[in-house]
Every structure is written in structure tokens, then in C-alpha cells.
Design a protein around this motif. Structure first.
Motif, PDB file in Angstrom:
ATOM      1  N   GLU B  95       0.874  -1.472  -0.339  1.00  0.00           N
ATOM      2  CA  GLU B  95       0.280   0.049  -0.001  1.00  0.00           C
ATOM      3  C   GLU B  95       0.735   1.423  -0.349  1.00  0.00           C
ATOM      4  N   GLY B  96       2.004   1.651  -0.497  1.00  0.00           N
ATOM      5  CA  GLY B  96       3.019   2.544  -0.399  1.00  0.00           C
ATOM      6  C   GLY B  96       3.000   2.998   0.287  1.00  0.00           C
ATOM      7  N   CYS B  97       3.501   2.458   1.261  1.00  0.00           N
ATOM      8  CA  CYS B  97       4.254   3.316   2.467  1.00  0.00           C
ATOM      9  C   CYS B  97       5.432   2.274   2.835  1.00  0.00           C
ATOM     10  N   VAL B  98       6.053   3.212   3.630  1.00  0.00           N
ATOM     11  CA  VAL B  98       6.645   4.601   3.267  1.00  0.00           C
ATOM     12  C   VAL B  98       7.644   4.063   2.080  1.00  0.00           C
ATOM     13  N   CYS B  99       7.593   4.888   1.493  1.00  0.00           N
ATOM     14  CA  CYS B  99       8.416   5.268   0.162  1.00  0.00           C
ATOM     15  C   CYS B  99       9.544   6.037   0.342  1.00  0.00           C
ATOM     16  N   PRO B 100      10.966   6.262  -1.317  1.00  0.00           N
ATOM     17  CA  PRO B 100      11.682   6.977  -0.986  1.00  0.00           C
ATOM     18  C   PRO B 100      10.926   8.532  -0.916  1.00  0.00           C
ATOM     19  N   ILE B 101      10.051   8.960  -1.392  1.00  0.00           N
ATOM     20  CA  ILE B 101       9.695  10.110  -2.240  1.00  0.00           C
ATOM     21  C   ILE B 101       9.268  11.217  -0.839  1.00  0.00           C
ATOM     22  N   GLY B 102       8.519  10.016  -0.026  1.00  0.00           N
ATOM     23  CA  GLY B 102       8.380  10.522   1.602  1.00  0.00           C
ATOM     24  C   GLY B 102       8.914  11.251   2.565  1.00  0.00           C
ATOM     25  N   ALA B 103      10.156  10.010   1.882  1.00  0.00           N
ATOM     26  CA  ALA B 103      11.551  10.140   2.808  1.00  0.00           C
ATOM     27  C   ALA B 103      11.942  11.444   3.152  1.00  0.00           C
ATOM     28  N   CYS B 145       9.947   2.275  -8.356  1.00  0.00           N
ATOM     29  CA  CYS B 145       8.971   3.273  -7.883  1.00  0.00           C
ATOM     30  C   CYS B 145       7.566   2.468  -7.993  1.00  0.00           C
ATOM     31  N   PRO B 146       6.593   2.770  -7.474  1.00  0.00           N
ATOM     32  CA  PRO B 146       5.606   2.082  -7.713  1.00  0.00           C
ATOM     33  C   PRO B 146       5.101   3.103  -8.690  1.00  0.00           C
ATOM     34  N   LEU B 147       4.482   4.198  -8.293  1.00  0.00           N
ATOM     35  CA  LEU B 147       4.499   5.702  -8.166  1.00  0.00           C
ATOM     36  C   LEU B 147       5.004   5.696  -9.916  1.00  0.00           C
ATOM     37  N   GLY B 148       6.083   5.113 -10.706  1.00  0.00           N
ATOM     38  CA  GLY B 148       6.778   5.185 -11.963  1.00  0.00           C
ATOM     39  C   GLY B 148       6.515   4.458 -12.408  1.00  0.00           C
ATOM     40  N   PHE B 198      -1.334   8.571  -5.940  1.00  0.00           N
ATOM     41  CA  PHE B 198      -1.379   7.043  -6.197  1.00  0.00           C
ATOM     42  C   PHE B 198      -1.250   6.277  -4.904  1.00  0.00           C
ATOM     43  N   VAL B 199      -1.263   6.655  -4.153  1.00  0.00           N
ATOM     44  CA  VAL B 199      -1.127   5.503  -2.784  1.00  0.00           C
ATOM     45  C   VAL B 199      -2.908   5.464  -2.719  1.00  0.00           C
ATOM     46  N   ALA B 200      -4.041   6.868  -2.958  1.00  0.00           N
ATOM     47  CA  ALA B 200      -5.175   6.657  -2.899  1.00  0.00           C
ATOM     48  C   ALA B 200      -6.066   5.164  -3.786  1.00  0.00           C
ATOM     49  N   LEU B 201      -5.534   4.913  -5.028  1.00  0.00           N
ATOM     50  CA  LEU B 201      -5.742   3.925  -5.423  1.00  0.00           C
ATOM     51  C   LEU B 201      -4.745   2.735  -5.203  1.00  0.00           C
ATOM     52  N   PHE B 202      -3.047   2.768  -5.165  1.00  0.00           N
ATOM     53  CA  PHE B 202      -3.278   1.393  -3.896  1.00  0.00           C
ATOM     54  C   PHE B 202      -3.810   1.054  -3.302  1.00  0.00           C
ATOM     55  N   ARG B 203      -4.348   2.063  -2.198  1.00  0.00           N
ATOM     56  CA  ARG B 203      -5.058   0.693  -1.417  1.00  0.00           C
ATOM     57  C   ARG B 203      -6.906   1.339  -1.515  1.00  0.00           C
ATOM     58  N   LEU B 204      -7.378   1.663  -2.529  1.00  0.00           N
ATOM     59  CA  LEU B 204      -8.067   1.119  -3.243  1.00  0.00           C
ATOM     60  C   LEU B 204      -9.807   2.470  -2.493  1.00  0.00           C
ATOM     61  N   GLY B 205      -9.225   2.888  -2.033  1.00  0.00           N
ATOM     62  CA  GLY B 205      -9.957   3.407  -1.229  1.00  0.00           C
ATOM     63  C   GLY B 205      -9.104   5.210  -0.265  1.00  0.00           C
ATOM     64  N   GLY B 206      -9.791   6.072  -0.048  1.00  0.00           N
ATOM     65  CA  GLY B 206      -9.438   7.221   0.302  1.00  0.00           C
ATOM     66  C   GLY B 206     -10.099   7.847   0.107  1.00  0.00           C
ATOM     67  N   SER B 207      -9.776   9.464   0.126  1.00  0.00           N
ATOM     68  CA  SER B 207     -10.465  10.471  -0.229  1.00  0.00           C
ATOM     69  C   SER B 207     -11.501  10.661  -1.120  1.00  0.00           C
ATOM     70  N   PHE B 208     -12.239  11.348  -1.875  1.00  0.00           N
ATOM     71  CA  PHE B 208     -13.309  11.434  -3.185  1.00  0.00           C
ATOM     72  C   PHE B 208     -12.070  12.472  -3.562  1.00  0.00           C
ATOM     73  N   TYR B 228       2.810  12.471 -12.992  1.00  0.00           N
ATOM     74  CA  TYR B 228       3.961  12.971 -11.780  1.00  0.00           C
ATOM     75  C   TYR B 228       5.415  13.402 -11.825  1.00  0.00           C
ATOM     76  N   CYS B 229       6.021  11.764 -12.149  1.00  0.00           N
ATOM     77  CA  CYS B 229       7.742  11.700 -12.463  1.00  0.00           C
ATOM     78  C   CYS B 229       8.032  13.145 -12.811  1.00  0.00           C
ATOM     79  N   ARG B 230       7.625  13.772 -14.006  1.00  0.00           N
ATOM     80  CA  ARG B 230       7.898  14.673 -15.177  1.00  0.00           C
ATOM     81  C   ARG B 230       7.832  16.077 -14.214  1.00  0.00           C
ATOM     82  N   TYR B 231       6.751  16.242 -13.693  1.00  0.00           N
ATOM     83  CA  TYR B 231       6.521  17.257 -13.553  1.00  0.00           C
ATOM     84  C   TYR B 231       6.311  17.750 -12.257  1.00  0.00           C
ATOM     85  N   LEU B 232       6.233  16.634 -11.214  1.00  0.00           N
ATOM     86  CA  LEU B 232       6.342  17.051  -9.945  1.00  0.00           C
ATOM     87  C   LEU B 232       7.303  16.565  -8.723  1.00  0.00           C
TER      88      LEU B 232
END
Lengths: 202, 465
Positions: B95-103, B145-148, B198-208, B228-232
Motif C-alpha cells: 500500500e505504498g508506504c513508506v516510500c523514498p519520495i515521502g522520506a 518506484c510503484p508510482l512511476g 496514487f496511494v489512494a489507488l493502491f489502497r483502493l480507497g481514500g478521500s474522494f 507526475y514523475c516529470r512535472y511534480l
């Protein structure tokens, strides 16, 4: 041609230098950060029940569909009341266990008769955790009396987000990181009762 | 909890009469005459941290494999399968935690706040891909990276983003990096995690909102490769810089480039740079003058950034709990004054006037949960205001840092664009290349090397494609 080769070599040398310095710097940084005091302790999110005001955000703001925060009963503080304000609504109800007469929207507060002493009847109240959705209605109700029901993040459910979504939405900043080896927070009074009991046992 | 009592004041008065001895335990705890035993409180223990070490190991193995597939084996298929594995394991399963981006934020916070305990796994998560990038380029982005990876999979109809737009949007990642670091040092907001698409996608739930946000990125990602990778992505920004000096990097043709430009078409990320043409003497002179001007401009941009950044204290402080609370209290104070004024002038009842005033101010209730709690706590409001003022000033300082950083980024980018490099063949841009492997996978030279087509290099004609 010779000058061009030199140029490329110079660039290569520069890149080599930056890389070596970078790698050493990164490893050094990692070691420095990881080696600081108290680093061996992991931490987890927890609700400080003394700060919690039972606003209900726990139910709606957790990233999980059913919140990781749930109500917990602290039996040492419970009054075992006949008319429990955490179980019954404060008005317009009949005193039976019908769903419409319960404060809990999912019927997760379980009421069980214990005994009767000179006309006073005592009941045990427990939380059926798989039913609890963390709406904190019972916590709000119980706060009128002893406040033995309180909110806690259940670590078997919490996915330990880097930033807790409930903490962001908490109106009293009651959610903070606590050491993973003592991952539960008690009310001050509850802690005193626990200490007392521990002393009695010993 | 005692704070809630005010809502039930009448009942409380009764109860206080009954039991004044203890403030909180209103009802005395009974002594049972039957053999009923008081239950234990149900506690949960923290999950054991071994999963996290397994994640770290998975990332390490992933990095090794990705580097192997990209640089040694030169197998796009291998990279693609690794991407799928990463989406499945690090994405949907963990479920995408913890990841190097957030670290990044944890590291930034531990730098500014020594009392913050950062888990060793998080440090290792942060450092490991950086070290790999120094040697192999952005192989972390390629397939670990799962997001990539999730964006890699959906990039099926990429269009070419115009260079000016691509370069400009690319600056956003550095701005976001600066913003995330600055905000993380306050310990109040981890923006990268809060706005992880994408974490909401990986968790199949999250805020709208986050599901819609992530969905938009995926839809855009079909046409614009890895938006996301290129611009954010702030971590991608760091990796891009480190990739510039990487020891090894993805090579497009195995031997000689035949200038067929297939790689340029194949790259969905606009990361292939074409060969340069020789310059005339006048253009070179022109270019030099421009470069000199831009170098002079750099400190000016940083200065302007610092100046403008100071103005960010108000928007940045909106993220701060204390500042929000103080503003709310001041707002409620204004409403109260208005009500008092009207009560005095009209003589109507307070509750009626309140209804009017709330309507006019567009409010549902007089207080929010936070302000109600503050009122009950009895803390002096001056202290709150003073604290909020200090916080706002602190955000001003952070804003100046951020502004200076943005100025620096823009200035360096301009200089970078003004510097000419000589390229004879089509080459991947080391910053933008995420080592996805499409370029060499389409390269005829590579096909010949693999023996799929007859070619001058392989020399044999057994075609497997």
C-alpha cells in the motif's frame, strides 16, 4: 582532436569527483541521521484521550474505509451504570436494547447485566470492535459521566501513514507519534488507576 | 473529556451535587458482590517492523534487477515485468508506504527538529535509490518506484510535449521539492504524502478528492508520459540531478548510431536529445553574451525570489494549525461584536440576532470544533495571537528560503539551457531519462545485436521478430 579528448576527460573527472563526494555525503548523511539519539525506536500514531473531544473526524478522515481509530473501554474507570450515557441517547429513548434506543449507530457497544445491589443494577459495557466504526458517539456520551470510553488508534488496523490523515483533520491536535514499544495512551486518571493496581498487585 | 461537559450543563449540575469528590469519575466504581471480575482494557500492540525491512530488501533487489535489465541485459521486457511486480508488491500489497519520495520529508524534519525520531528504514529508503542513481542513472524510476511503474504501464499513446512547455513544467518539480522540504521542517504538514496521487489507488480507497486527483494523473498519463514523475515528483528532481553524474547510464545504440531517429519517436518522455549542428562564429558569440547575461541574472533572480517569497507567509501559514485557530477566533470575535452592536441598537434577543449574523457571515455555527475546544480550555487568547504571529513570521522566513530556491532553480535552468553541448548521436538526456528502455528496444542496432534482424553488426540473418 587532442583538445577535444582533454575536454571530455575533464568533464569525466568532474563527474567522477561529484559522484564520489555525493556517494560519501549520502552515506554519511544516512549514518548521521540514523545514528542520532533515540533512533532505535520506531514510532506509531496514537490519540491522546485527554485531548480528544470526540468530534467524530476519526470516523471520516482515516484513509481506511473503516477507520483504524476505535472506541475502547477502560473498565477500571467505568461506573457500570444502569443508564449509561455512552449506551443510551440522552433523550427520546426507551430503556431496552432496541437499535433505535442505542447511541451507537452500529450496535457495537454491548451491554450485559452483572448484578443487583440493594436495588441498584450494574451493567458491563464492552466494545465489539469489529462493529465499531470510530464515530466517537459513545465517547462523547460517556464523557458526561466517567469518561471510561475513549478513542484509540488500533495498531492491528492502522497502516501507519507517514502523515496521519486523521491527525491533519483533528481539531485539538490530539494525535501524535508515540514510541512503538508503548503504543497506547491512557487518560491521566486511567494511568493513575493502572499504577495503583500495579502497586497493589506487587 | 471534561471539556465536553459544558454541552450538558443542566445534567451536570445535578451530578455535581451528587458527587463533588472527583472531577472526572462522576459515578463511583462499584464493589461487586458477585464474583464478577473487572475486565482488562483491550490494547493493541504495534505491528512488528520486520515488514519494513522486507520492503527495504525488496527495493534493494528491485534496484539491482532494474539496473541489470536497463544497463547489462538491455531488456525492456524485464523492466516491464519488474514494473508490474513493483505495482503488485510495493503498490497494492504494501500500500505504498513508506516510500523514498515521502522520506524526503522525514529527513528534512529530522534535520530541523532533533527530537523527531526517524526510523532507520526510512533513512535507508531515502539513501538507497540516490546511491544507485549515482552509479546507474534513474533505474529506481524505471521499474522500482510503484508510482512511476503505474504511469509507465498506462503511457500507451504519448504525445510530444513542446520543449518550452516541457522545460517549464519540469521546474515545478523543483518548486514542489522546495515547498515540501520547507513545510516538512515545521513538522505540521507532509505535503508529498498528503497529495500523493496514487496511494489512494493502491489502497483502493481514500478521500474522494485524492481518488479523482490520481485518476486525472492516470488519464493524462495515457497521453503525456509520466506526468507526475516529470512535472511534480520531488524525488525525481533530486534523482535527475544525481543522474547527471552517474557512472553508467542507459545507452541507445549498442555500437554505431545510424541516425534513424526511431528512439526519439519511441521515447514517451521527450528525453532523447538530437545531435547538435556546428555553430557559426556569430551565433557562438551571441550565445556567449547571452550566457554571461544569464550568469549575472542569477543572483538577481535569487534576490527577487527572496523578496517575493516573504509574501508567502500568509498562504503558507494557512497550513498551520495555530494560525488557523487564531484566525478563526478573531473571526468569531468579529461576529460577537457585530451581534452585541445589533442587540444594543435594536433591542432584539441575542439568539435571533445570532441567526442573522451567522447567515450574513455564511456560517453554520458559531464555533468550530477547534475553536470550541480552545474556548473551553480557558487559555488566554492573547497568547494564542502572539503564538500565531510568531508562527506567521516563521513562515515568512520559510517563504524567503523557498523564494530564493525558486529563483535559483529558474536561474540555473536558464543557464543550463544556454550552455551548448556537442552531441554527435541521439542521446538520452540524463536528467529526464527514467531508463524505461524503450529507446534501445526500438533501436535497429540493438535488434541486430540481439540477432533479431540481419545487420552489419550481428552479421547473421535469423530474424525472431
Amino acid at each position: 582532436m587532442a583538445s577535444e579528448d582533454n575536454k571530455i576527460d575533464r568533464r569525466k573527472l568532474l563527474a567522477d569527483g561529484v559522484r564520489v563526494v555525493g556517494a560519501m555525503g549520502l552515506v554519511g548523511l544516512g549514518g548521521f541521521v540514523a545514528g542520532r539519539e533515540g533512533r532505535e525506536n520506531d514510532s506509531v500514531w496514537q490519540i491522546d484521550p485527554d485531548l480528544c473531544m470526540a468530534c467524530g473526524n476519526c470516523e471520516t478522515h482515516c484513509v481506511l474505509d473503516v477507520s483504524a481509530a476505535k472506541a475502547v473501554q477502560f473498565p477500571l474507570m467505568c461506573g457500570y451504570c444502569d443508564i449509561c450515557t455512552g449506551y443510551f441517547p440522552t433523550k427520546d429513548y426507551e430503556r431496552n436494547t432496541g437499535a433505535e434506543n442505542q447511541l451507537c449507530p452500529t450496535g457495537a457497544v454491548i451491554c450485559r447485566f452483572i448484578e443487583e445491589q440493594s436495588g441498584t443494577r450494574f451493567f458491563e459495557y464492552t466494545i465489539k470492535e469489529e462493529l465499531c466504526i470510530g464515530c466517537a458517539k459513545c465517547v462523547e456520551g460517556c464523557a458526561l459521566m466517567n469518561g471510561s470510553l475513549y478513542m484509540q488508534i488500533r495498531h492491528d488496523r492502522c497502516v501507519d501513514c507517514n502523515e496521519c490523515s486523521i491527525a491533519v483533520a483533528c481539531p485539538t491536535q490530539a494525535i501524535r507519534r508515540v514510541p512503538a514499544d508503548s503504543p497506547n495512551l491512557f487518560k491521566k486518571e486511567a494511568q493513575e488507576l493502572l499504577d495503583l493496581e500495579g502497586a497493589n498487585d506487587a | 473529556m471534561i471539556r465536553l461537559l459544558r454541552t450538558m450543563l443542566p445534567l451536570m449540575l445535578l451530578l455535581i451535587a451528587a458527587d463533588v469528590a472527583t472531577a472526572q469519575t462522576v459515578i463511583p466504581i462499584p464493589r461487586f458482590i458477585t464474583d464478577y471480575e473487572i475486565l482488562d482494557v483491550q490494547l493493541t500492540q504495534a505491528r512488528d517492523g520486520r515488514w519494513e525491512y522486507l520492503d527495504l530488501a525488496a527495493v534493494f533487489v528491485g534496484l539491482v534487477l532494474a539496473s541489470y535489465f536497463a544497463l547489462v541485459r538491455r531488456s525492456r521486457r524485464g523492466l516491464f515485468l519488474l514494473s508490474i511486480a513493483s505495482i503488485a508488491w510495493l503498490g497494492f500489497w504494501r500500500e505504498g508506504c513508506v516510500c523514498p519520495i515521502g522520506a524526503i520529508q522525514n529527513v528534512a524534519l529530522v534535520m530541523s527538529d532533533s527530537s523527531y525520531a526517524i526510523p532507520t528504514v526510512v533513512v535507508a529508503m531515502f539513501v538507497l535509490p540516490l546511491v544507485f542513481t549515482l552509479f546507474f542513472g534513474r533505474t529506481f524510476c524505471a521499474a522500482v518506484c510503484p508510482l512511476g511503474a503505474v504511469q509507465e504501464v498506462v503511457a500507451v499513446r504519448p504525445v510530444k510535449v513542446p520543449a518550452w512547455l516541457d522545460q517549464t513544467l519540469g521546474l515545478l518539480a523543483y518548486v514542489y521539492l522546495g515547498l515540501a522540504v520547507v513545510m516538512a521542517t515545521t513538522g505540521e504538514s507532509f505535503l508529498i504524502c498528503r497529495y500523493d496521487p496514487f496511494v489512494a489507488l493502491f489502497r483502493l480507497g481514500g478521500s474522494f478528492n485524492m481518488l479523482v486527483f490520481g485518476g486525472c494523473f492516470l488519464v493524462v498519463g495515457v497521453f503525456v508520459g509520466r506526468p507526475y514523475c516529470r512535472y511534480l515528483c520531488p524525488y525525481g528532481a533530486i534523482l535527475g540531478l544525481l543522474s547527471k553524474v552517474s557512472k553508467w547510464h542507459v545507452k541507445i545504440p549498442p555500437e554505431e548510431c545510424i541516425q534513424c531517429r526511431l528512439c526519439e519517436d519511441a521515447c514517451p518522455y521527450g528525453a532523447i536529445r538530437e545531435p547538435t549542428v556546428d555553430q557559426t562564429a556569430t551565433r557562438r558569440r551571441h550565445g556567449r553574451r547571452r550566457l554571461a547575461a544569464l550568469i549575472v541574472l542569477l543572483p538577481v533572480l535569487v534576490g527577487v525570489g527572496v523578496g517575493v517569497g516573504g509574501l508567502l507567509k500568509v498562504p503558507l501559514s494557512r497550513f498551520d494549525f495555530t494560525v488557523r485557530l487564531a484566525e478563526r477566533m478573531r473571526f468569531e470575535g468579529r461576529m460577537e461584536e457585530e451581534v452585541q452592536r445589533r442587540v444594543q441598537s435594536t433591542g432584539l434577543s441575542g439568539s435571533k440576532i445570532w441567526g442573522e449574523v451567522l447567515d450574513e457571515y455564511g456560517q453554520e455555527e458559531r464555533t468550530t470544533d477547534a475553536s470550541a475546544d480552545f474556548r473551553v480550555s480557558g487559555q488566554p487568547i492573547e497568547e494564542l495571537y502572539r503564538h500565531a504571529y510568531d508562527r506567521t513570521m516563521h513562515y515568512g522566513t520559510l517563504g524567503r528560503w523557498l523564494g530564493g530556491w525558486v529563483g535559483l532553480v529558474i536561474g540555473v535552468k536558464l543557464i543550463y539551457l544556454a550552455v551548448r553541448r556537442r552531441r554527435r548521436d541521439y542521446q538520452p538526456d540524463r536528467t529526464g531519462c527514467v531508463a524505461c528502455g524503450r529507446c534501445f528496444w526500438y533501436c535497429p542496432g540493438e535488434h541486430a545485436r540481439q540477432g533479431w534482424i540481419a545487420g552489419p553488426i550481428a552479421g547473421q540473418g535469423d530474424s525472431r521478430l
